[in-house]
Design an enzyme around this catalytic site. Structure first.
Site, PDB file in Angstrom:
ATOM      1  N   GLY A  11      -2.270  -8.693 -11.468  1.00  0.00           N
ATOM      2  CA  GLY A  11      -1.378  -8.596 -10.317  1.00  0.00           C
ATOM      3  C   GLY A  11      -1.024  -7.145 -10.024  1.00  0.00           C
ATOM      4  N   ARG A  21      -3.068   8.384  -9.441  1.00  0.00           N
ATOM      5  CA  ARG A  21      -2.969   9.798  -9.031  1.00  0.00           C
ATOM      6  C   ARG A  21      -2.799  10.702 -10.244  1.00  0.00           C
ATOM      7  NH1 ARG A  21       1.688  12.847  -7.915  1.00  0.00           N
ATOM      8  NH2 ARG A  21       1.457  14.505  -6.334  1.00  0.00           N
ATOM      9  N   VAL A  23      -3.608  10.097 -13.430  1.00  0.00           N
ATOM     10  CA  VAL A  23      -4.826  10.102 -14.246  1.00  0.00           C
ATOM     11  C   VAL A  23      -5.871  11.033 -13.639  1.00  0.00           C
ATOM     12  CG1 VAL A  23      -6.798   8.711 -14.997  1.00  0.00           C
ATOM     13  CG2 VAL A  23      -4.475   7.809 -15.235  1.00  0.00           C
ATOM     14  N   ARG A  25      -5.599  13.581 -11.253  1.00  0.00           N
ATOM     15  CA  ARG A  25      -5.269  15.006 -11.148  1.00  0.00           C
ATOM     16  C   ARG A  25      -5.046  15.649 -12.517  1.00  0.00           C
ATOM     17  NH1 ARG A  25      -1.718  15.727  -5.530  1.00  0.00           N
ATOM     18  NH2 ARG A  25      -3.498  15.267  -4.171  1.00  0.00           N
ATOM     19  N   ARG A  72      -9.093 -10.908 -10.138  1.00  0.00           N
ATOM     20  CA  ARG A  72      -9.221 -11.676 -11.362  1.00  0.00           C
ATOM     21  C   ARG A  72     -10.706 -11.722 -11.731  1.00  0.00           C
ATOM     22  NH1 ARG A  72      -3.937 -11.769 -12.923  1.00  0.00           N
ATOM     23  NH2 ARG A  72      -2.606 -12.453 -11.196  1.00  0.00           N
ATOM     24  N   ASP A 103      -0.613  -8.000 -19.625  1.00  0.00           N
ATOM     25  CA  ASP A 103      -1.152  -8.441 -20.906  1.00  0.00           C
ATOM     26  C   ASP A 103      -2.583  -8.938 -20.811  1.00  0.00           C
ATOM     27  OD1 ASP A 103      -0.460 -10.696 -19.486  1.00  0.00           O
ATOM     28  OD2 ASP A 103       0.463 -11.737 -21.166  1.00  0.00           O
ATOM     29  N   THR A 125       2.995  -3.970 -14.357  1.00  0.00           N
ATOM     30  CA  THR A 125       3.334  -5.351 -13.992  1.00  0.00           C
ATOM     31  C   THR A 125       4.811  -5.429 -13.646  1.00  0.00           C
ATOM     32  OG1 THR A 125       3.624  -7.608 -14.851  1.00  0.00           O
ATOM     33  CG2 THR A 125       3.540  -5.840 -16.479  1.00  0.00           C
ATOM     34  N   ASP A 127       6.601  -7.966 -13.966  1.00  0.00           N
ATOM     35  CA  ASP A 127       7.260  -8.970 -14.800  1.00  0.00           C
ATOM     36  C   ASP A 127       8.060  -8.381 -15.961  1.00  0.00           C
ATOM     37  OD1 ASP A 127       6.050 -10.859 -13.179  1.00  0.00           O
ATOM     38  OD2 ASP A 127       4.345 -11.132 -14.526  1.00  0.00           O
ATOM     39  N   ASP A 129       7.117  -7.958 -18.986  1.00  0.00           N
ATOM     40  CA  ASP A 129       6.940  -8.911 -20.081  1.00  0.00           C
ATOM     41  C   ASP A 129       6.105  -8.378 -21.235  1.00  0.00           C
ATOM     42  OD1 ASP A 129       4.572  -8.799 -18.685  1.00  0.00           O
ATOM     43  OD2 ASP A 129       4.291 -10.974 -18.549  1.00  0.00           O
ATOM     44  N   MET A 169      10.189 -13.901  -9.180  1.00  0.00           N
ATOM     45  CA  MET A 169       8.969 -13.923  -9.998  1.00  0.00           C
ATOM     46  C   MET A 169       9.268 -13.479 -11.435  1.00  0.00           C
ATOM     47  SD  MET A 169       6.249 -12.492  -7.166  1.00  0.00           S
ATOM     48  CE  MET A 169       4.757 -12.978  -8.038  1.00  0.00           C
ATOM     49  N   ARG A 171       6.843 -14.874 -14.094  1.00  0.00           N
ATOM     50  CA  ARG A 171       6.108 -15.805 -14.962  1.00  0.00           C
ATOM     51  C   ARG A 171       7.055 -16.406 -16.004  1.00  0.00           C
ATOM     52  NH1 ARG A 171       0.571 -13.586 -17.169  1.00  0.00           N
ATOM     53  NH2 ARG A 171       1.938 -12.012 -18.067  1.00  0.00           N
TER      54      ARG A 171
END
Length: 319
Positions: A11, A21, A23, A25, A72, A103, A125, A127, A129, A169, A171
């Protein structure tokens, strides 16, 4: 380490672009060639790889979503798919791979590392989590999106003296619900980690009405159940008009907050440094304000737990 690649998977989350960006530069500044992988692991298997430059990531730090796209990939769960991914990385001469996701994305990184690929994971994410880090990229922005919606819902709920059940949201993690309930002044928060008693909820709502409350706001995490069903039950028992609002994917969009932009930038830079240092099978995160890294096996084995102090605070402040 001469050539690295970056991909986003699972997601999308606000701040992913800021991480990409960073990573790109930071990697270029360190003398690396940086490749982008479109559409996550699916794009990796299909060879959707291209070289990125400083210009490639211009004007993206403020944008939600991910310029690399995400998808996915069931094929990545198979042995054949994983071998394809490794072969493609070898064909392009890529020495290290940075994965931005949750995860599920980290499990893909975990497998690739066991197949000899140098991998580093960034927690992207909404979430929140992933237990090894205090906060994930996108959580702060999603939280503020929910808070903005709650503020608007409260206005109309007060006008009609209704009960509003707002489904958010997350999960099976209740962090978005818990944090937004405190920030939004909700009367009740319902999260997967704790569950709820319907009669107790209705009692709280009726007691609030007797004290003169003009509205009752209930924040429901999606992992518990549906807002429409709960609102219907509450109205049937209490006799108070109840409405459900499902915020849905609006929580994933929008401009990332300053917190998420800075977090993503710091994590992206650390990921590049780890690859340069010859490290692999690591994930980066933030704990007690400091940027940390950890073995991916250890990180994925940790169980996410609800913040009991915040949960109790939410209960006390709701009266």
């Amino acid at each position: 380490m001469k050539k690295i690649a970056v991909l986003t998977s699972g997601g999308d989350a606000p701040g992913m672009n800021a991480a990409i960006r960073a990573v790109v530069r930071y990697g270029i500044d360190k003398g690396l060639k940086v490749m982008g992988v479109r559409r996550g692991y699916a794009g990796l298997i299909n060879g959707e790889i291209f070289e990125m430059t400083r210009h490639s990531v211009s004007d993206i730090i403020h944008r939600g979503g991910t310029i690399l796209k995400t998808a996915r990939c069931e094929e990545m769960k198979t042995e054949e798919g994983r071998k394809k991914a490794v072969n493609v990385l070898n064909v392009f001469g890529i020495d290290g791979l940075i994965i931005i996701g949750g995860d599920g994305s980290f499990k893909g990184a975990q497998v690739l590392s066991k197949l000899g690929v140098a991998t580093i994971g960034l927690p992207g994410t909404i979430d929140n989590d992933l237990a090894y880090t205090d906060v994930t990229i996108g959580f702060d922005t999603a939280l503020n999106t929910v808070l903005d919606a709650i503020n608007k819902i409260r206005d109309t709920s007060s006008s009609h003296e209704r009960v509003s059940v707002v489904e958010v949201m997350g999960r099976n993690c209740g962090d978005i619900a818990l944090y937004s309930s405190i920030a939004g002044g909700a009367e009740k928060v319902i999260i997967p980690e704790k569950g709820y008693d319907l009669n107790d909820l209705c009692k709280t709502i009726l007691e609030g009405k007797r004290r003169g409350k003009l509205h009752n706001l209930v924040i429901l995490a999606e992992g518990v159940g549906g807002a429409k069903e709960l609102a219907s039950k509450v109205e049937e028992i209490t006799g108070i008009e109840s409405r459900a609002t499902v915020l849905g994917h609006i929580q994933r969009g929008g401009h990332p907050s300053s917190f998420d932009r800075i977090l993503a930038s710091r994590l992206g830079a650390r990921a590049v440094d780890l690859l340069i240092e010859g490290k692999s099978s690591r994930v980066v995160g933030r704990r007690d304000g400091a940027i940390i890294d950890m073995d991916i096996d250890e990180a994925l084995s940790m169980k996410s737990e609800v913040n009991e102090e915040l949960y109790e605070l939410s209960r006390i402040l709701s009266y």
